[in-house]
Motif scaffolding. Structure first.
Motif, PDB file in Angstrom:
ATOM      1  N   LEU A   9      93.929   8.554  -1.674  1.00  0.00           N
ATOM      2  CA  LEU A   9      93.712   9.800  -2.401  1.00  0.00           C
ATOM      3  C   LEU A   9      94.000  11.012  -1.521  1.00  0.00           C
ATOM      4  CD1 LEU A   9      90.469   8.954  -4.385  1.00  0.00           C
ATOM      5  CD2 LEU A   9      92.725   9.405  -5.341  1.00  0.00           C
ATOM      6  N   CYS A  13      96.769  13.802  -2.240  1.00  0.00           N
ATOM      7  CA  CYS A  13      96.313  15.195  -2.276  1.00  0.00           C
ATOM      8  C   CYS A  13      97.180  16.059  -1.372  1.00  0.00           C
ATOM      9  CB  CYS A  13      94.852  15.261  -1.838  1.00  0.00           C
ATOM     10  SG  CYS A  13      94.269  16.910  -1.427  1.00  0.00           S
ATOM     11  N   LEU A  61      92.409  15.722  -6.602  1.00  0.00           N
ATOM     12  CA  LEU A  61      92.484  14.483  -5.819  1.00  0.00           C
ATOM     13  C   LEU A  61      91.767  14.628  -4.481  1.00  0.00           C
ATOM     14  CD1 LEU A  61      96.121  13.257  -6.466  1.00  0.00           C
ATOM     15  CD2 LEU A  61      94.009  12.246  -7.285  1.00  0.00           C
TER      16      LEU A  61
END
Length: 78
Positions: A9, A13, A61
């Motif tokens: 993640l 991001c 995110l």
């Protein structure tokens, strides 16, 4: 063992935030250097909208990466 979800993640991001900053920079540059000879600069506006959308998803995110990292750390401690 470190869980893979927070790391993945975080990578997503970071990638989306890089895309957002680059798209906003290019769109802003195109708007600033518009010749002004009739017609709107639709492409620059669309690019800036795409950059804003990528930024919002990237921040979401990032928050998800922080939450999943905290949850994983709490589970491993318990």
């Amino acid at each position: 063992m470190t869980p893979i979800a927070p790391r993945m993640l975080h990578i997503l991001c970071t990638a989306l935030l890089v895309v957002a900053f680059l798209a906003s920079f290019v769109g802003g540059y195109a708007n600033a250097n518009d010749s002004g000879e009739g017609g709107a600069n639709i492409g620059a506006g669309a690019l800036m909208f795409f950059g804003a959308l990528a930024g919002v998803v990237g921040i979401g995110l990032g928050v998800a990466a922080l939450v999943s990292g905290l949850v994983a750390a709490r589970r491993s401690a318990a």
